[in-house]
Enzyme design. Structure first.
Site, mmCIF file in Angstrom:
data_model
loop_
_atom_site.group_PDB
_atom_site.id
_atom_site.type_symbol
_atom_site.label_atom_id
_atom_site.label_comp_id
_atom_site.label_asym_id
_atom_site.label_seq_id
_atom_site.Cartn_x
_atom_site.Cartn_y
_atom_site.Cartn_z
ATOM 1 N N ASP A 1 0.832 -1.202 0.000
ATOM 2 C CA ASP A 1 0.000 0.000 0.000
ATOM 3 C C ASP A 1 0.872 1.259 0.000
ATOM 4 O O ASP A 1 0.654 2.182 0.789
ATOM 5 C CB ASP A 1 -0.946 0.002 1.200
ATOM 6 C CG ASP A 1 -2.140 0.933 1.006
ATOM 7 O OD1 ASP A 1 -2.435 1.304 -0.149
ATOM 8 O OD2 ASP A 1 -2.782 1.301 2.008
ATOM 9 N N LYS B 1 1.785 4.709 -1.053
ATOM 10 C CA LYS B 1 1.078 5.870 -1.589
ATOM 11 C C LYS B 1 1.477 7.073 -0.740
ATOM 12 O O LYS B 1 2.016 6.923 0.367
ATOM 13 C CB LYS B 1 -0.433 5.647 -1.543
ATOM 14 C CG LYS B 1 -0.983 5.371 -0.143
ATOM 15 C CD LYS B 1 -2.485 5.100 -0.177
ATOM 16 C CE LYS B 1 -3.013 4.783 1.230
ATOM 17 N NZ LYS B 1 -4.478 4.530 1.219
ATOM 18 N N ASN C 1 0.773 7.194 3.001
ATOM 19 C CA ASN C 1 1.534 6.311 3.883
ATOM 20 C C ASN C 1 3.016 6.657 3.923
ATOM 21 O O ASN C 1 3.846 5.840 4.317
ATOM 22 C CB ASN C 1 1.346 4.848 3.457
ATOM 23 C CG ASN C 1 -0.033 4.337 3.809
ATOM 24 O OD1 ASN C 1 -0.708 4.877 4.682
ATOM 25 N ND2 ASN C 1 -0.478 3.299 3.128
ATOM 26 N N ASP D 1 2.380 2.384 8.005
ATOM 27 C CA ASP D 1 1.146 1.631 7.806
ATOM 28 C C ASP D 1 1.393 0.272 7.141
ATOM 29 O O ASP D 1 1.328 0.126 5.915
ATOM 30 C CB ASP D 1 0.128 2.423 6.987
ATOM 31 C CG ASP D 1 -1.277 1.819 7.096
ATOM 32 O OD1 ASP D 1 -1.391 0.672 7.581
ATOM 33 O OD2 ASP D 1 -2.243 2.487 6.693
ATOM 34 N N THR E 1 -4.709 0.501 -2.626
ATOM 35 C CA THR E 1 -5.486 1.699 -2.956
ATOM 36 C C THR E 1 -5.625 1.784 -4.475
ATOM 37 O O THR E 1 -4.612 1.691 -5.192
ATOM 38 C CB THR E 1 -4.782 2.947 -2.403
ATOM 39 O OG1 THR E 1 -4.651 2.806 -0.977
ATOM 40 C CG2 THR E 1 -5.565 4.207 -2.719
#
Length: 327
Positions: free
Chosen positions: A166, A168, A171, A188, A208
Protein backbone atom coordinates in the site's frame (compact mmCIF):
# COMPACT_ATOMS: atom_id res chain seq x y z
CA UNK A 1 19.50 -11.96 25.10
CA UNK A 2 16.97 -13.13 22.48
CA UNK A 3 16.41 -10.81 19.55
CA UNK A 4 13.59 -8.26 19.70
CA UNK A 5 11.64 -10.30 17.16
CA UNK A 6 12.08 -13.51 19.17
CA UNK A 7 10.94 -11.76 22.35
CA UNK A 8 7.83 -10.34 20.65
CA UNK A 9 6.94 -13.69 19.12
CA UNK A 10 7.28 -15.26 22.54
CA UNK A 11 5.09 -12.63 24.15
CA UNK A 12 2.40 -12.92 21.49
CA UNK A 13 2.33 -16.68 21.94
CA UNK A 14 1.52 -16.38 25.63
CA UNK A 15 -2.07 -16.77 26.79
CA UNK A 16 -3.37 -13.28 27.42
CA UNK A 17 -5.43 -14.55 30.35
CA UNK A 18 -2.54 -16.23 32.12
CA UNK A 19 -1.24 -13.18 33.97
CA UNK A 20 -1.96 -9.57 34.83
CA UNK A 21 1.70 -8.58 34.62
CA UNK A 22 3.00 -6.36 31.86
CA UNK A 23 5.69 -7.84 29.65
CA UNK A 24 8.33 -5.51 28.23
CA UNK A 25 11.54 -5.81 26.29
CA UNK A 26 14.86 -4.70 27.77
CA UNK A 27 13.55 -4.62 31.33
CA UNK A 28 15.41 -2.21 33.63
CA UNK A 29 16.88 -4.96 35.81
CA UNK A 30 17.40 -8.69 35.59
CA UNK A 31 14.21 -10.53 36.55
CA UNK A 32 12.21 -7.29 36.74
CA UNK A 33 9.35 -6.59 34.35
CA UNK A 34 8.65 -2.96 33.46
CA UNK A 35 5.39 -1.41 32.36
CA UNK A 36 5.13 1.18 29.63
CA UNK A 37 4.36 3.79 32.32
CA UNK A 38 7.66 3.00 34.07
CA UNK A 39 9.64 4.04 31.01
CA UNK A 40 7.46 6.59 29.23
CA UNK A 41 5.28 9.51 30.27
CA UNK A 42 2.08 9.72 28.22
CA UNK A 43 1.37 13.12 26.72
CA UNK A 44 -1.31 14.25 24.23
CA UNK A 45 -3.30 12.00 21.90
CA UNK A 46 -2.14 12.39 18.30
CA UNK A 47 -4.25 9.79 16.50
CA UNK A 48 -7.06 7.26 16.80
CA UNK A 49 -8.36 4.30 14.80
CA UNK A 50 -11.01 1.60 15.14
CA UNK A 51 -9.14 -0.34 17.81
CA UNK A 52 -6.01 1.72 18.50
CA UNK A 53 -5.03 5.07 19.96
CA UNK A 54 -1.75 6.89 19.38
CA UNK A 55 -0.14 9.20 21.93
CA UNK A 56 3.04 11.20 22.09
CA UNK A 57 5.15 9.85 24.93
CA UNK A 58 8.38 11.08 26.50
CA UNK A 59 11.12 8.73 27.63
CA UNK A 60 11.53 9.42 31.33
CA UNK A 61 15.33 9.16 31.29
CA UNK A 62 16.27 10.75 27.95
CA UNK A 63 13.41 13.23 27.45
CA UNK A 64 13.08 12.03 23.85
CA UNK A 65 9.59 12.00 22.32
CA UNK A 66 8.13 8.95 20.58
CA UNK A 67 4.75 7.69 19.36
CA UNK A 68 2.91 5.12 21.48
CA UNK A 69 0.29 3.03 19.71
CA UNK A 70 -2.05 1.25 22.12
CA UNK A 71 -4.17 -1.54 20.64
CA UNK A 72 -7.14 -2.57 22.77
CA UNK A 73 -7.57 -6.33 22.45
CA UNK A 74 -11.33 -6.26 23.02
CA UNK A 75 -11.75 -3.84 20.10
CA UNK A 76 -9.97 -6.09 17.61
CA UNK A 77 -12.68 -7.50 15.31
CA UNK A 78 -13.18 -11.22 15.55
CA UNK A 79 -10.94 -13.00 13.09
CA UNK A 80 -8.54 -10.04 12.81
CA UNK A 81 -6.26 -11.05 15.68
CA UNK A 82 -3.88 -12.72 13.24
CA UNK A 83 -3.67 -9.57 11.14
CA UNK A 84 -2.76 -7.46 14.17
CA UNK A 85 -0.09 -9.92 15.29
CA UNK A 86 1.30 -10.02 11.75
CA UNK A 87 1.62 -6.22 11.75
CA UNK A 88 3.38 -6.26 15.12
CA UNK A 89 5.75 -8.91 13.82
CA UNK A 90 6.57 -6.77 10.78
CA UNK A 91 7.05 -3.63 12.89
CA UNK A 92 9.58 -5.53 14.98
CA UNK A 93 11.49 -6.66 11.90
CA UNK A 94 11.96 -3.10 10.61
CA UNK A 95 13.01 -1.59 13.96
CA UNK A 96 15.57 1.17 13.60
CA UNK A 97 15.49 1.77 9.83
CA UNK A 98 15.85 5.54 9.14
CA UNK A 99 13.07 5.61 6.54
CA UNK A 100 10.55 3.21 8.08
CA UNK A 101 8.19 3.78 11.00
CA UNK A 102 8.78 0.60 13.00
CA UNK A 103 9.26 -0.30 16.64
CA UNK A 104 12.19 1.23 18.45
CA UNK A 105 15.23 -1.06 18.79
CA UNK A 106 14.55 -1.32 22.54
CA UNK A 107 11.87 -0.54 25.15
CA UNK A 108 9.32 -0.80 22.37
CA UNK A 109 6.81 -3.61 23.00
CA UNK A 110 4.62 -4.13 26.05
CA UNK A 111 1.64 -6.42 26.53
CA UNK A 112 -1.03 -6.58 29.20
CA UNK A 113 -4.17 -8.66 29.42
CA UNK A 114 -6.07 -5.82 27.77
CA UNK A 115 -3.66 -4.16 25.37
CA UNK A 116 -0.61 -4.21 23.15
CA UNK A 117 1.62 -1.13 23.54
CA UNK A 118 3.95 -0.32 20.64
CA UNK A 119 6.55 2.47 20.87
CA UNK A 120 7.67 3.84 17.51
CA UNK A 121 9.37 6.79 15.86
CA UNK A 122 7.42 10.03 16.21
CA UNK A 123 6.75 11.85 12.94
CA UNK A 124 5.68 15.47 13.34
CA UNK A 125 5.69 16.70 9.74
CA UNK A 126 2.42 15.15 8.59
CA UNK A 127 1.76 13.16 5.43
CA UNK A 128 3.53 13.66 2.12
CA UNK A 129 0.04 13.78 0.64
CA UNK A 130 -0.53 17.14 2.38
CA UNK A 131 2.67 18.54 0.84
CA UNK A 132 1.45 17.55 -2.62
CA UNK A 133 -1.94 19.18 -1.99
CA UNK A 134 -0.22 22.40 -0.86
CA UNK A 135 2.46 22.52 -3.53
CA UNK A 136 0.77 20.84 -6.51
CA UNK A 137 3.99 19.20 -7.72
CA UNK A 138 7.66 19.19 -6.73
CA UNK A 139 10.91 20.12 -8.45
CA UNK A 140 12.86 17.12 -9.69
CA UNK A 141 15.52 17.49 -7.01
CA UNK A 142 12.83 17.48 -4.32
CA UNK A 143 11.03 14.51 -5.83
CA UNK A 144 14.33 12.62 -6.17
CA UNK A 145 15.12 13.23 -2.50
CA UNK A 146 11.80 11.66 -1.49
CA UNK A 147 11.87 8.79 -3.97
CA UNK A 148 15.45 7.90 -3.07
CA UNK A 149 14.46 7.48 0.58
CA UNK A 150 11.34 5.47 -0.20
CA UNK A 151 13.33 3.25 -2.56
CA UNK A 152 15.94 2.64 0.14
CA UNK A 153 13.11 1.61 2.47
CA UNK A 154 11.64 -0.74 -0.15
CA UNK A 155 15.05 -2.24 -0.86
CA UNK A 156 15.33 -3.12 2.83
CA UNK A 157 11.76 -4.42 3.13
CA UNK A 158 12.12 -6.62 0.06
CA UNK A 159 15.51 -7.92 1.21
CA UNK A 160 13.88 -9.34 4.35
CA UNK A 161 10.86 -10.68 2.50
CA UNK A 162 8.27 -8.01 3.29
CA UNK A 163 5.84 -6.70 0.68
CA UNK A 164 4.22 -3.43 1.80
CA UNK A 165 1.25 -3.54 -0.62
CA UNK A 166 0.00 0.00 0.00
CA UNK A 167 2.70 2.46 -1.02
CA UNK A 168 1.08 5.87 -1.59
CA UNK A 169 1.66 9.49 -0.44
CA UNK A 170 -0.75 9.02 2.48
CA UNK A 171 1.53 6.31 3.88
CA UNK A 172 4.69 8.40 3.61
CA UNK A 173 5.24 10.56 6.67
CA UNK A 174 7.63 13.47 7.19
CA UNK A 175 9.66 12.91 10.31
CA UNK A 176 10.29 16.56 11.24
CA UNK A 177 8.74 19.50 9.42
CA UNK A 178 11.41 21.84 10.80
CA UNK A 179 14.40 19.78 9.64
CA UNK A 180 16.64 21.41 7.00
CA UNK A 181 16.26 18.35 4.75
CA UNK A 182 13.07 16.32 4.47
CA UNK A 183 13.25 12.82 5.98
CA UNK A 184 10.48 10.58 4.68
CA UNK A 185 9.23 7.52 6.58
CA UNK A 186 7.22 4.60 5.18
CA UNK A 187 4.36 3.70 7.50
CA UNK A 188 1.15 1.63 7.81
CA UNK A 189 1.89 -2.08 7.50
CA UNK A 190 -1.70 -3.17 7.97
CA UNK A 191 -1.84 -4.75 4.48
CA UNK A 192 1.76 -5.95 4.43
CA UNK A 193 2.82 -9.57 4.23
CA UNK A 194 6.00 -11.42 5.06
CA UNK A 195 6.93 -13.96 2.41
CA UNK A 196 7.50 -17.49 3.70
CA UNK A 197 9.98 -18.22 0.91
CA UNK A 198 11.64 -16.42 -1.99
CA UNK A 199 9.34 -16.09 -4.96
CA UNK A 200 6.15 -16.75 -3.01
CA UNK A 201 3.09 -15.40 -4.81
CA UNK A 202 0.40 -13.50 -2.88
CA UNK A 203 -3.15 -13.85 -4.13
CA UNK A 204 -5.26 -11.52 -1.99
CA UNK A 205 -5.99 -8.30 -3.88
CA UNK A 206 -5.56 -5.26 -1.63
CA UNK A 207 -4.29 -1.70 -1.71
CA UNK A 208 -5.49 1.70 -2.96
CA UNK A 209 -7.12 1.80 -6.43
CA UNK A 210 -4.93 4.39 -8.19
CA UNK A 211 -1.69 2.77 -7.00
CA UNK A 212 -2.50 -0.91 -7.59
CA UNK A 213 -0.24 -2.93 -9.86
CA UNK A 214 -1.88 -4.70 -12.82
CA UNK A 215 -0.93 -8.16 -11.52
CA UNK A 216 -2.86 -7.38 -8.32
CA UNK A 217 -5.97 -6.49 -10.32
CA UNK A 218 -5.70 -9.45 -12.68
CA UNK A 219 -5.69 -11.85 -9.71
CA UNK A 220 -2.68 -13.71 -11.14
CA UNK A 221 -0.70 -13.20 -7.96
CA UNK A 222 1.82 -10.57 -6.91
CA UNK A 223 5.06 -10.06 -5.03
CA UNK A 224 7.60 -7.30 -4.37
CA UNK A 225 7.30 -5.83 -7.91
CA UNK A 226 3.80 -4.61 -6.95
CA UNK A 227 5.44 -2.15 -4.54
CA UNK A 228 7.68 -0.88 -7.35
CA UNK A 229 4.64 -0.17 -9.56
CA UNK A 230 3.16 1.85 -6.70
CA UNK A 231 6.47 3.70 -6.38
CA UNK A 232 6.19 4.59 -10.06
CA UNK A 233 2.73 6.03 -9.43
CA UNK A 234 4.04 8.08 -6.49
CA UNK A 235 6.91 9.40 -8.63
CA UNK A 236 4.47 10.40 -11.36
CA UNK A 237 2.31 12.25 -8.82
CA UNK A 238 5.27 14.09 -7.28
CA UNK A 239 6.57 15.30 -10.65
CA UNK A 240 3.25 16.29 -12.22
CA UNK A 241 0.66 16.72 -9.47
CA UNK A 242 -1.61 14.28 -11.30
CA UNK A 243 -2.40 10.57 -11.07
CA UNK A 244 -0.99 8.46 -13.93
CA UNK A 245 -4.22 6.48 -14.25
CA UNK A 246 -7.31 8.65 -14.00
CA UNK A 247 -10.94 7.99 -14.92
CA UNK A 248 -14.36 9.00 -13.65
CA UNK A 249 -14.98 5.57 -12.13
CA UNK A 250 -12.91 3.02 -10.25
CA UNK A 251 -13.61 0.53 -13.01
CA UNK A 252 -12.23 2.99 -15.53
CA UNK A 253 -9.08 3.43 -13.46
CA UNK A 254 -8.61 -0.34 -13.27
CA UNK A 255 -9.07 -0.67 -17.04
CA UNK A 256 -6.30 1.87 -17.69
CA UNK A 257 -3.98 0.19 -15.18
CA UNK A 258 -4.49 -3.23 -16.79
CA UNK A 259 -3.57 -1.73 -20.17
CA UNK A 260 -0.71 0.37 -18.76
CA UNK A 261 -2.43 3.35 -20.35
CA UNK A 262 -0.89 6.61 -19.17
CA UNK A 263 0.80 9.58 -20.81
CA UNK A 264 3.21 12.42 -20.16
CA UNK A 265 0.99 15.43 -20.81
CA UNK A 266 3.27 18.14 -22.26
CA UNK A 267 1.60 20.78 -20.11
CA UNK A 268 2.95 19.07 -16.97
CA UNK A 269 5.95 17.16 -18.28
CA UNK A 270 7.69 19.40 -20.84
CA UNK A 271 10.22 20.63 -18.28
CA UNK A 272 10.78 17.23 -16.66
CA UNK A 273 14.00 15.49 -17.65
CA UNK A 274 14.14 12.48 -19.95
CA UNK A 275 15.78 10.49 -17.14
CA UNK A 276 12.87 11.16 -14.79
CA UNK A 277 10.37 10.03 -17.43
CA UNK A 278 12.43 6.90 -18.09
CA UNK A 279 12.46 6.16 -14.36
CA UNK A 280 8.66 6.28 -14.32
CA UNK A 281 8.39 4.13 -17.47
CA UNK A 282 10.61 1.41 -16.04
CA UNK A 283 8.42 1.21 -12.94
CA UNK A 284 5.06 1.42 -14.72
CA UNK A 285 5.93 -1.66 -16.77
CA UNK A 286 3.10 -4.17 -17.16
CA UNK A 287 5.31 -7.25 -16.86
CA UNK A 288 6.46 -7.48 -13.21
CA UNK A 289 9.51 -9.48 -14.30
CA UNK A 290 10.63 -6.57 -16.49
CA UNK A 291 9.91 -3.91 -13.86
CA UNK A 292 12.83 -2.32 -12.01
CA UNK A 293 13.65 -3.74 -8.60
CA UNK A 294 14.47 -1.38 -5.72
CA UNK A 295 18.19 -2.03 -6.21
CA UNK A 296 17.94 -1.28 -9.91
CA UNK A 297 15.93 1.87 -9.23
CA UNK A 298 18.65 3.18 -6.93
CA UNK A 299 21.16 2.72 -9.77
CA UNK A 300 18.92 4.38 -12.38
CA UNK A 301 20.52 7.51 -13.93
CA UNK A 302 17.78 9.76 -12.52
CA UNK A 303 18.56 8.93 -8.89
CA UNK A 304 22.28 8.54 -9.61
CA UNK A 305 22.28 12.14 -10.84
CA UNK A 306 21.39 13.35 -7.35
CA UNK A 307 22.70 10.46 -5.24
CA UNK A 308 25.82 8.98 -6.88
CA UNK A 309 26.58 5.46 -5.71
CA UNK A 310 30.28 6.23 -6.16
CA UNK A 311 31.28 8.17 -2.99
CA UNK A 312 34.03 9.94 -4.97
CA UNK A 313 31.47 11.68 -7.17
CA UNK A 314 30.13 14.95 -5.81
CA UNK A 315 26.32 15.42 -5.88
CA UNK A 316 24.96 18.03 -8.27
CA UNK A 317 25.11 21.58 -6.93
CA UNK A 318 21.40 22.13 -7.43
CA UNK A 319 20.46 18.71 -6.09
CA UNK A 320 18.52 17.88 -2.92
CA UNK A 321 21.45 18.56 -0.64
CA UNK A 322 19.95 22.03 -0.46
CA UNK A 323 17.32 22.66 2.19
CA UNK A 324 13.90 21.16 1.60
CA UNK A 325 11.14 21.36 4.17
CA UNK A 326 7.46 20.56 4.29
CA UNK A 327 6.52 24.23 4.24
Amino acid sequence: MPSLLAQIKGALALDANASNTTRAHHAPAAGELASVQDIYEKMEKIGEGHFAEVYRVVHRETGQSYALKTIKKKRIPKGKEKVVKREIDILSRVAGHPNIVGLLPEDSFFETDRSYHLVMTLCTGGELFDVIVQRGYLAESEAALIIHQVTEALKYLHSIGIVHRDIKPDNLLIKDKDAPKMQVMVTDFGLSRTLDYEGQILLTACGTPGYLAPEVLSNLGHNTPADMWSLGCVTYVLLSGNMPFFAETTGGIFEKILKGEYEFDPECWDEVSANAKDFVRKLLTLDPDERMTAEEALRHPWLEYYFPSDPNIEPEADGPVAALSAE
